[in-house]
Each structure stands twice: as C-alpha cells, then as structure tokens.
Design a protein around this motif. Structure first.
Motif, PDB file in Angstrom:
ATOM      1  N   SER A  71       0.854  -1.187   0.000  1.00  0.00           N
ATOM      2  CA  SER A  71       0.000   0.000   0.000  1.00  0.00           C
ATOM      3  C   SER A  71       0.890   1.237   0.000  1.00  0.00           C
ATOM      4  N   ASP A  72       0.490   2.219  -0.792  1.00  0.00           N
ATOM      5  CA  ASP A  72       1.150   3.516  -0.777  1.00  0.00           C
ATOM      6  C   ASP A  72       0.162   4.557  -1.300  1.00  0.00           C
ATOM      7  N   ARG A  73       0.642   5.747  -1.577  1.00  0.00           N
ATOM      8  CA  ARG A  73      -0.275   6.804  -2.006  1.00  0.00           C
ATOM      9  C   ARG A  73      -0.945   6.477  -3.334  1.00  0.00           C
ATOM     10  N   SER A  74      -0.394   5.543  -4.101  1.00  0.00           N
ATOM     11  CA  SER A  74      -0.995   5.199  -5.396  1.00  0.00           C
ATOM     12  C   SER A  74      -2.068   4.134  -5.283  1.00  0.00           C
ATOM     13  N   GLY A  75      -2.188   3.461  -4.119  1.00  0.00           N
ATOM     14  CA  GLY A  75      -3.260   2.490  -3.950  1.00  0.00           C
ATOM     15  C   GLY A  75      -2.802   1.198  -3.308  1.00  0.00           C
ATOM     16  N   TYR A  76      -3.763   0.263  -3.187  1.00  0.00           N
ATOM     17  CA  TYR A  76      -3.508  -1.084  -2.673  1.00  0.00           C
ATOM     18  C   TYR A  76      -3.307  -2.026  -3.853  1.00  0.00           C
ATOM     19  N   ARG A  77      -2.385  -2.987  -3.714  1.00  0.00           N
ATOM     20  CA  ARG A  77      -2.154  -3.909  -4.821  1.00  0.00           C
ATOM     21  C   ARG A  77      -1.244  -5.051  -4.372  1.00  0.00           C
ATOM     22  N   TYR A  78      -1.164  -6.068  -5.211  1.00  0.00           N
ATOM     23  CA  TYR A  78      -0.177  -7.127  -5.049  1.00  0.00           C
ATOM     24  C   TYR A  78       0.970  -6.873  -6.020  1.00  0.00           C
ATOM     25  N   ALA A 116       0.233 -15.879  -1.598  1.00  0.00           N
ATOM     26  CA  ALA A 116       0.728 -14.765  -0.793  1.00  0.00           C
ATOM     27  C   ALA A 116       0.481 -15.044   0.685  1.00  0.00           C
ATOM     28  N   CYS A 117       1.463 -14.665   1.501  1.00  0.00           N
ATOM     29  CA  CYS A 117       1.285 -14.663   2.952  1.00  0.00           C
ATOM     30  C   CYS A 117       1.622 -13.267   3.452  1.00  0.00           C
ATOM     31  N   LEU A 118       0.615 -12.555   3.938  1.00  0.00           N
ATOM     32  CA  LEU A 118       0.813 -11.257   4.554  1.00  0.00           C
ATOM     33  C   LEU A 118       1.148 -11.496   6.021  1.00  0.00           C
ATOM     34  N   ILE A 119       2.222 -10.890   6.499  1.00  0.00           N
ATOM     35  CA  ILE A 119       2.688 -11.086   7.867  1.00  0.00           C
ATOM     36  C   ILE A 119       2.551  -9.769   8.605  1.00  0.00           C
ATOM     37  N   ASN A 120       1.633  -9.713   9.548  1.00  0.00           N
ATOM     38  CA  ASN A 120       1.363  -8.496  10.298  1.00  0.00           C
ATOM     39  C   ASN A 120       1.948  -8.588  11.695  1.00  0.00           C
ATOM     40  N   LEU A 121       2.585  -7.528  12.135  1.00  0.00           N
ATOM     41  CA  LEU A 121       3.168  -7.440  13.466  1.00  0.00           C
ATOM     42  C   LEU A 121       2.427  -6.377  14.264  1.00  0.00           C
ATOM     43  N   ASP A 133     -11.206  -7.917   2.243  1.00  0.00           N
ATOM     44  CA  ASP A 133     -10.077  -8.335   1.414  1.00  0.00           C
ATOM     45  C   ASP A 133     -10.593  -8.481  -0.015  1.00  0.00           C
ATOM     46  N   ARG A 134     -10.332  -7.469  -0.826  1.00  0.00           N
ATOM     47  CA  ARG A 134     -10.924  -7.445  -2.161  1.00  0.00           C
ATOM     48  C   ARG A 134      -9.909  -7.145  -3.262  1.00  0.00           C
ATOM     49  N   ASP A 135      -8.615  -7.202  -2.937  1.00  0.00           N
ATOM     50  CA  ASP A 135      -7.596  -6.924  -3.946  1.00  0.00           C
ATOM     51  C   ASP A 135      -7.147  -8.180  -4.683  1.00  0.00           C
ATOM     52  N   GLU A 136      -7.721  -9.328  -4.305  1.00  0.00           N
ATOM     53  CA  GLU A 136      -7.331 -10.596  -4.918  1.00  0.00           C
ATOM     54  C   GLU A 136      -8.079 -10.814  -6.231  1.00  0.00           C
ATOM     55  N   ALA A 137      -7.386 -11.396  -7.215  1.00  0.00           N
ATOM     56  CA  ALA A 137      -8.032 -11.702  -8.489  1.00  0.00           C
ATOM     57  C   ALA A 137      -9.008 -12.865  -8.347  1.00  0.00           C
ATOM     58  N   ASN A 138      -8.747 -13.750  -7.382  1.00  0.00           N
ATOM     59  CA  ASN A 138      -9.578 -14.932  -7.168  1.00  0.00           C
ATOM     60  C   ASN A 138     -10.312 -14.791  -5.850  1.00  0.00           C
ATOM     61  N   LEU A 139     -11.599 -14.444  -5.910  1.00  0.00           N
ATOM     62  CA  LEU A 139     -12.395 -14.274  -4.696  1.00  0.00           C
ATOM     63  C   LEU A 139     -13.155 -15.541  -4.328  1.00  0.00           C
ATOM     64  N   ASP A 140     -12.935 -16.620  -5.076  1.00  0.00           N
ATOM     65  CA  ASP A 140     -13.574 -17.888  -4.748  1.00  0.00           C
ATOM     66  C   ASP A 140     -12.823 -18.633  -3.646  1.00  0.00           C
ATOM     67  N   ASN A 206       0.470 -12.121  12.953  1.00  0.00           N
ATOM     68  CA  ASN A 206      -0.641 -12.717  12.220  1.00  0.00           C
ATOM     69  C   ASN A 206      -0.163 -13.081  10.817  1.00  0.00           C
ATOM     70  N   LEU A 207      -0.364 -14.337  10.443  1.00  0.00           N
ATOM     71  CA  LEU A 207      -0.049 -14.813   9.096  1.00  0.00           C
ATOM     72  C   LEU A 207      -1.357 -14.938   8.330  1.00  0.00           C
ATOM     73  N   THR A 208      -1.507 -14.189   7.251  1.00  0.00           N
ATOM     74  CA  THR A 208      -2.738 -14.235   6.462  1.00  0.00           C
ATOM     75  C   THR A 208      -2.426 -14.749   5.063  1.00  0.00           C
ATOM     76  N   PHE A 209      -3.043 -15.876   4.722  1.00  0.00           N
ATOM     77  CA  PHE A 209      -2.786 -16.558   3.460  1.00  0.00           C
ATOM     78  C   PHE A 209      -3.898 -16.273   2.471  1.00  0.00           C
ATOM     79  N   ARG A 210      -3.500 -15.969   1.234  1.00  0.00           N
ATOM     80  CA  ARG A 210      -4.479 -15.605   0.212  1.00  0.00           C
ATOM     81  C   ARG A 210      -4.120 -16.195  -1.151  1.00  0.00           C
ATOM     82  N   LYS A 211      -5.155 -16.518  -1.895  1.00  0.00           N
ATOM     83  CA  LYS A 211      -5.016 -16.853  -3.311  1.00  0.00           C
ATOM     84  C   LYS A 211      -5.162 -15.552  -4.066  1.00  0.00           C
ATOM     85  N   ALA A 212      -4.035 -14.960  -4.429  1.00  0.00           N
ATOM     86  CA  ALA A 212      -4.050 -13.579  -4.903  1.00  0.00           C
ATOM     87  C   ALA A 212      -4.129 -13.442  -6.408  1.00  0.00           C
ATOM     88  N   LEU A 213      -3.648 -14.425  -7.151  1.00  0.00           N
ATOM     89  CA  LEU A 213      -3.503 -14.262  -8.610  1.00  0.00           C
ATOM     90  C   LEU A 213      -4.659 -14.885  -9.375  1.00  0.00           C
TER      91      LEU A 213
END
Length: 213
Positions: A71-78, A116-121, A133-140, A206-213
């Motif tokens: 994430s930055d000033r240009s937006g959220y993305r993978y 993808a695994c997002l690791i939050n501290l 969580d809506r930035d993933e190409a696969n929402l299924d 926190n480990l968050t796993f996603r099907k992103a592509l």
C-alpha cells in the motif's frame, strides 16, 4: 445483538456460512512457524505502510510468497517485488503453505494453495480497522489467518461496513478461515492490549494466506 462477551475459547467456533475459528490448530507448529519466519523477516523486514489517503498504518507488515500485498499513495495492490529492496519477496516456507492448506481443508475448502502470505506485526495499541479483502483476483478461494503471540479481539462483521461486528477472542495458535458466502465479510482487529507472551513477548504476529492471482 450484543457480541461484547467473548465466545467459548475451548472449541472451534463457527462465525457464519463458510467461516470458522479453528481453536489451537497451529499450536503444534508454533516453533516451526517462528523458526521459518526468521529468514523471511531478515530478507524483507517489517515496515509500516502508508494508505492511499496518507495515513501510516499502526500494524507493521511484510510478505512472503509469489506476490506481496503493498500500500502507498498510489493504492492497494499485489506486487511480485518488495518496493523497499526491489527484490522478489522471500519464498513462502513449506510449513506455512502446508498449514494454510490443512486449515482450509478442515474448514471445508479443499485444494487451497496460497500465493501470498501477509505477515502483520502488532504491538500494544496497534489495530486494524474494518475492511474487506478485495484486492485478490480470485475471490472464490478462502482467507486463512493464523494468530501467534498475544491474544487479540477479532472483529468479524457482515457484507456491509455498518453491520455490527462480532467480537471474538483469538489466542496463540488459533486459525480463522472464511470463504464462500462469508468471503467478503468486513473484519478487523481491535487495539491490541498490552501483555507478555512466552514466545513473542509484547507482540502478536498474524499470518494471512491468500489466493491472490
């Protein structure tokens, strides 16, 4: 309905259609998970991202896997590249992917293979506001979220931001899986209370796993 009181922490907890807390599911692997995390964080250190609106996130984060969430000033993305190092994100440790796949299967989602695994501290006071969580190409595919360290209050709402979220206590080793009809539920984390965990001290990871592509 008032969900201020925490739920029973001893048994798995359904949160809705396609959503469940698997109590202590990751606890047998906590040493292996933390050992695998070390090289990931060494290669891609935690950092506080900035939202498109210019706000600095209170939660520090990093990524591993084929892509990482940024994430930055240009937006959220993978992105396949860490914007700080300009190198590829560290590979996802096998113990991470195996745990995510087993947890998803336990919750009724077979063949989950996260990219993808997002690791939050979280440090005391850090929080995560309600979001989808809506930035993933696969929402299924489901989201699989692993809690390590200090306990946290997980907020799990509905399809609208205004829906009153349920408050659920998550402790070390708990895994939350949500998908299907609950995939787009708003969720977040209340400000982390101070404390000391025997493995992680004054921290929650926190480990968050996603099907992103």
């Amino acid at each position: 309905m008032n969900f201020e009181l925490f739920e029973d922490e001893a048994t798995d907890l359904p949160l809705g259609e396609g959503a469940v807390v698997l109590r202590g599911f990751a606890r047998p692997l906590d040493d292996a998970l933390l050992a695998a995390l070390g090289p990931v964080v060494e290669a891609a250190p935690f950092r506080h991202l900035v939202t498109p609106g210019g706000w600095r996130m209170s939660v520090a984060m990093t990524n591993c896997g084929r892509v990482g969430w940024v994430s930055d000033r240009s937006g959220y993305r993978y992105d396949r590249v860490d914007p700080e190092s300009r190198q590829r994100w560290p590979a996802m440790p096998a113990v991470f992917g195996d745990l995510a796949a087993r947890a998803a299967a336990e919750a009724g989602f077979a063949d989950f293979a996260p990219e993808a695994c997002l690791i939050n501290l979280y440090s005391p006071g850090a929080r995560l506001s309600l979001h989808q969580d809506r930035d993933e190409a696969n929402l299924d595919a489901p989201i699989v979220s692993v809690s390590l360290g200090l306990p946290a209050t997980f907020l799990f709402g509905g399809a609208k931001r205004a829906d009153q979220p349920r408050r659920v206590s998550l402790t070390h080793g708990d895994v939350v899986v949500w998908g299907g009809a609950s995939r787009m539920a708003y969720h977040g984390v209340a400000p982390l209370a101070d404390g000391v965990h025997p493995l992680l001290g004054r921290r929650r990871i926190n480990l968050t796993f996603r099907k992103a592509l």
